[in-house]
Design a protein around this motif. Sequence first.
Motif, PDB file in Angstrom:
ATOM      1  N   PHE B 109       0.842  -1.333  -0.032  1.00 38.21           N
ATOM      2  CA  PHE B 109      -0.045  -0.058  -0.031  1.00 38.21           C
ATOM      3  C   PHE B 109       0.912   1.380  -0.025  1.00 38.21           C
ATOM      4  CE2 PHE B 109      -3.848  -2.136   1.752  1.00 38.21           C
ATOM      5  CZ  PHE B 109      -4.565  -1.783   0.725  1.00 38.21           C
ATOM      6  N   ARG B 110       2.163   1.174   0.126  1.00 36.80           N
ATOM      7  CA  ARG B 110       3.018   2.166   0.058  1.00 36.80           C
ATOM      8  C   ARG B 110       2.828   3.086   1.497  1.00 36.80           C
ATOM      9  NH1 ARG B 110       5.218  -0.406  -2.840  1.00 36.80           N
ATOM     10  NH2 ARG B 110       5.967  -0.090  -5.231  1.00 36.80           N
ATOM     11  N   SER B 111       2.662   2.343   2.578  1.00 37.20           N
ATOM     12  CA  SER B 111       2.686   3.012   3.725  1.00 37.20           C
ATOM     13  C   SER B 111       3.894   3.861   3.953  1.00 37.20           C
ATOM     14  CB  SER B 111       2.489   1.945   4.908  1.00 37.20           C
ATOM     15  OG  SER B 111       1.134   1.176   4.639  1.00 37.20           O
ATOM     16  N   GLU B 112       3.872   4.977   4.524  1.00 34.26           N
ATOM     17  CA  GLU B 112       5.166   5.707   4.463  1.00 34.26           C
ATOM     18  C   GLU B 112       5.847   5.195   5.863  1.00 34.26           C
ATOM     19  OE1 GLU B 112       4.485   9.767   3.763  1.00 34.26           O
ATOM     20  OE2 GLU B 112       3.028   9.660   2.497  1.00 34.26           O
ATOM     21  N   ALA B 113       5.194   4.612   6.814  1.00 30.38           N
ATOM     22  CA  ALA B 113       5.957   4.326   7.841  1.00 30.38           C
ATOM     23  C   ALA B 113       4.903   3.137   8.620  1.00 30.38           C
ATOM     24  CB  ALA B 113       6.033   5.467   8.878  1.00 30.38           C
ATOM     25  N   LEU B 114       5.602   2.598   9.170  1.00 38.63           N
ATOM     26  CA  LEU B 114       5.124   1.281   9.913  1.00 38.63           C
ATOM     27  C   LEU B 114       4.826   1.374  11.587  1.00 38.63           C
ATOM     28  CD1 LEU B 114       4.541  -0.077   7.340  1.00 38.63           C
ATOM     29  CD2 LEU B 114       6.239  -1.638   7.941  1.00 38.63           C
ATOM     30  N   MET B 115       3.952   1.111  12.078  1.00 33.10           N
ATOM     31  CA  MET B 115       3.767   0.967  13.794  1.00 33.10           C
ATOM     32  C   MET B 115       3.573  -0.751  13.739  1.00 33.10           C
ATOM     33  SD  MET B 115       1.353   2.701  16.029  1.00 33.10           S
ATOM     34  CE  MET B 115       0.813   2.108  17.659  1.00 33.10           C
ATOM     35  N   VAL B 116       4.391  -1.472  14.533  1.00 31.98           N
ATOM     36  CA  VAL B 116       4.133  -2.690  14.713  1.00 31.98           C
ATOM     37  C   VAL B 116       3.859  -3.018  16.272  1.00 31.98           C
ATOM     38  CG1 VAL B 116       5.183  -5.164  14.481  1.00 31.98           C
ATOM     39  CG2 VAL B 116       5.590  -3.294  12.722  1.00 31.98           C
ATOM     40  N   ILE B 117       2.798  -3.325  16.683  1.00 29.12           N
ATOM     41  CA  ILE B 117       2.393  -3.734  17.887  1.00 29.12           C
ATOM     42  C   ILE B 117       2.695  -5.260  18.297  1.00 29.12           C
ATOM     43  CG2 ILE B 117       0.886  -3.447  19.774  1.00 29.12           C
ATOM     44  CD1 ILE B 117      -0.858  -1.619  17.762  1.00 29.12           C
ATOM     45  N   PRO B 128      14.895  -6.701   6.681  1.00 26.48           N
ATOM     46  CA  PRO B 128      15.353  -6.095   5.395  1.00 26.48           C
ATOM     47  C   PRO B 128      14.148  -5.806   4.486  1.00 26.48           C
ATOM     48  CG  PRO B 128      15.627  -8.680   5.647  1.00 26.48           C
ATOM     49  CD  PRO B 128      15.283  -7.987   7.076  1.00 26.48           C
ATOM     50  N   LEU B 129      13.004  -6.474   4.559  1.00 21.79           N
ATOM     51  CA  LEU B 129      11.862  -6.307   4.147  1.00 21.79           C
ATOM     52  C   LEU B 129      11.384  -4.889   4.333  1.00 21.79           C
ATOM     53  CD1 LEU B 129       8.920  -8.734   4.142  1.00 21.79           C
ATOM     54  CD2 LEU B 129       9.090  -6.927   2.743  1.00 21.79           C
ATOM     55  N   VAL B 130      11.656  -4.308   5.500  1.00 19.32           N
ATOM     56  CA  VAL B 130      11.087  -3.083   5.831  1.00 19.32           C
ATOM     57  C   VAL B 130      12.173  -1.993   5.340  1.00 19.32           C
ATOM     58  CG1 VAL B 130      10.303  -1.737   7.851  1.00 19.32           C
ATOM     59  CG2 VAL B 130       9.849  -3.895   7.793  1.00 19.32           C
ATOM     60  N   ALA B 131      13.526  -2.268   5.267  1.00 23.13           N
ATOM     61  CA  ALA B 131      14.565  -1.576   4.760  1.00 23.13           C
ATOM     62  C   ALA B 131      14.110  -0.080   4.045  1.00 23.13           C
ATOM     63  CB  ALA B 131      15.560  -1.940   4.020  1.00 23.13           C
ATOM     64  N   GLY B 132      14.218   0.968   4.644  1.00 23.26           N
ATOM     65  CA  GLY B 132      13.898   2.067   4.036  1.00 23.26           C
ATOM     66  C   GLY B 132      12.751   2.650   4.491  1.00 23.26           C
ATOM     67  N   THR B 133      11.918   1.975   4.944  1.00 27.15           N
ATOM     68  CA  THR B 133      10.663   2.648   5.747  1.00 27.15           C
ATOM     69  C   THR B 133      10.789   2.837   7.229  1.00 27.15           C
ATOM     70  OG1 THR B 133       9.594   1.112   3.873  1.00 27.15           O
ATOM     71  CG2 THR B 133       8.156   1.945   5.875  1.00 27.15           C
ATOM     72  N   PRO B 134      10.431   3.893   7.725  1.00 22.96           N
ATOM     73  CA  PRO B 134      10.546   4.313   8.970  1.00 22.96           C
ATOM     74  C   PRO B 134       9.802   3.299   9.666  1.00 22.96           C
ATOM     75  CG  PRO B 134      10.322   6.323   7.949  1.00 22.96           C
ATOM     76  CD  PRO B 134       9.989   5.280   7.093  1.00 22.96           C
ATOM     77  N   ALA B 135      10.082   2.576  11.044  1.00 21.89           N
ATOM     78  CA  ALA B 135       9.216   1.771  11.617  1.00 21.89           C
ATOM     79  C   ALA B 135       9.221   2.094  13.208  1.00 21.89           C
ATOM     80  CB  ALA B 135       9.524   0.471  11.244  1.00 21.89           C
ATOM     81  N   VAL B 136       8.187   1.634  14.038  1.00 22.53           N
ATOM     82  CA  VAL B 136       8.298   1.766  15.411  1.00 22.53           C
ATOM     83  C   VAL B 136       7.828   0.457  15.932  1.00 22.53           C
ATOM     84  CG1 VAL B 136       6.308   3.095  15.293  1.00 22.53           C
ATOM     85  CG2 VAL B 136       7.634   3.160  17.598  1.00 22.53           C
TER      86      VAL B 136
END
Lengths: 328, 328
Positions: B109-117, B128-136
Amino acid sequence: MADVAARVGVSRALVSLVFRGAEGASQETRERVFRAAAECGYQPDTAARMLRRRRSGFLGVVYTASDPFHAELVEAVYPAAEQRGYNVVLSAVTAARDEREAVGDLLGFRSEALMVIGHRALSEELAPLVAGTPAVTVGARLPGTPFDSVRTNDAQGVRQAVDHLVESGHRSIAHIDGGSMLSAAARRRGYREAMRRHGLQEEITVLPGDYSEDSGVRAAHELCRRDRLPTAVVAGNDRCAVGLLDSLLRLGVDVPGEVSVVGYDDSQLARLSHVDLTTVRQDAGQTAESAIQALVERLDGGRTEAKDVVLRPELIVRGTTGPPRTAS
Amino acid sequence: MADVAARVGVSRALVSLVFRGAEGASQETRERVFRAAAECGYQPDTAARMLRRRRSGFLGVVYTASDPFHAELVEAVYPAAEQRGYNVVLSAVTAARDEREAVGDLLGFRSEALMVIGHRALSEELAPLVAGTPAVTVGARLPGTPFDSVRTNDAQGVRQAVDHLVESGHRSIAHIDGGSMLSAAARRRGYREAMRRHGLQEEITVLPGDYSEDSGVRAAHELCRRDRLPTAVVAGNDRCAVGLLDSLLRLGVDVPGEVSVVGYDDSQLARLSHVDLTTVRQDAGQTAESAIQALVERLDGGRTEAKDVVLRPELIVRGTTGPPRTAS
DNA sequence: AGCAGGGTCTAGCACGTGCTAGTGGCACGT
DNA sequence: ACGTGCCACTAGCACGTGCTAGACCCTGCT
């Protein structure tokens, strides 16, 4: 995608072809494409993809974030949709986000069909918004609308509970209702009908409630204040039953020795070993399955007339019911 | 959109302009456009929209469908994101759907950032999948990764609980732990430290548990089997505390008269009037707010170094704690 | 009359993908 | 030598929107 193509030394079209698993590419090229994609960290863009094929493949699901039963349904919706070749998009209703917004989001995503869970469901106000999109409401039926619906036969569920108690020898059976909640009327009706059918209309006792634990607590105190305790109570739902159980325990009333208790929902709560509540199950898996099935029938099967699926609830006998006390 | 334009008798570009609220259209035209759109049942296509502007405006949220605390966080995430000009896309982890799939969807979906609970959070495998996408990650910190994290200081929470009991006069305080659960180690450590700080190392008693109601039930029976009951118990979480409370009640042990009980989480459960559990609150609203804040700082503020937010828990004193019994 | 400037509107390309129609090469049969 | 059919691949348009550059009209000033 062009990056990947350049890396492998083929055209962009071929990469597209490989990624959607179409025929017309050699096994060797496939592997090289996948390898190159992994190196670039490439992932197909869902937005562009669904823009091009006119279909999005999405089934939108509206649910209430704070409701555990909704969570169970959401859990079951994923495999049901996947099995039929669709994806799920979630949109939560919260204190700060009403159904209008949730449905709007889903339509903006070009969801091909909508599954709306919740007792307030699709109000008349929302109907025009959804016009043209197949939709199914779960837990209620909206007579004026063209939507499908899936629900459990609540009256039948309560009848099963009452039948079970009567078979065990009970006659004095009370009901704590759910007040103005949508399903409460059906459950109340099921209780009244079952009592009448067993010739127990004299014993009908309905206590006011609202599906909360507190309403169970209040009902317990109300019952104990009376001169004669019923030998059994059918609570409007599990939460109410748990409040009732706990208060009876504190008041020194043995369950099921003095009073039998039946809940409704077969929620996680009921299954806890220290609660071990006899209850009526609404099968979340079956409900989700039926709802998705209904949508897919409209999308792929061409059905157009509305459909109302009524599922059979199931009585789950556990430890809070038994034969009635002998002396009153 | 072309339909709407034709209906009003203007160009497609103008309709686009009106819909995104840009300047350069007369008030009168605006109204006519909106009216025509309503008549056509037109709604902008999110996919095409996010394809054109390079930004999607989406914050992806991965959560576990069956977890009530996650539901509370989801509830709080919406207003936090909206306030900062972002939208929320949900992706649930279920029994049949792992984090890999959930994260994949969100990236598609081209989420600009990820929040993983969730306690399993972003494993190394996913990094590595998330590389480049900000995540918390919420609820845990992953030392080897570049992700931000938001969590509650569990050790401090348990210390507050022990302090409260000691101030009330308790000395014999036991702990039921959470076994191998991620946060259990910190809570156990908090208990040990607090006891030692009060000079009560002799009194340290840790019973095995797993955060379930059943583990509370087992602990209750274990404690009653011993020759001397502690005067207070700090349970690993609310569910465990509720199992404990219920069993103590059945075993005829008065709470808080003979034994005080403290839970952890301040879940809905704890707030029920008949439970009325003293507990430690993890503020879902604040947690969601901090997580979204962290993502937006990276997206709009240009922050690049990882950040670890540790929130202070709060002791909520209710009815299950009181002074210790005088005679042992 | 001519020009500047602002308000309102429009033409047309770009975004990343799917798909149709087609190209080129190779093996086979006549 | 030539047609036929198949396999592996490619060129280029279309999807619905946002946005840049510019067109047109009207008003007011010189």
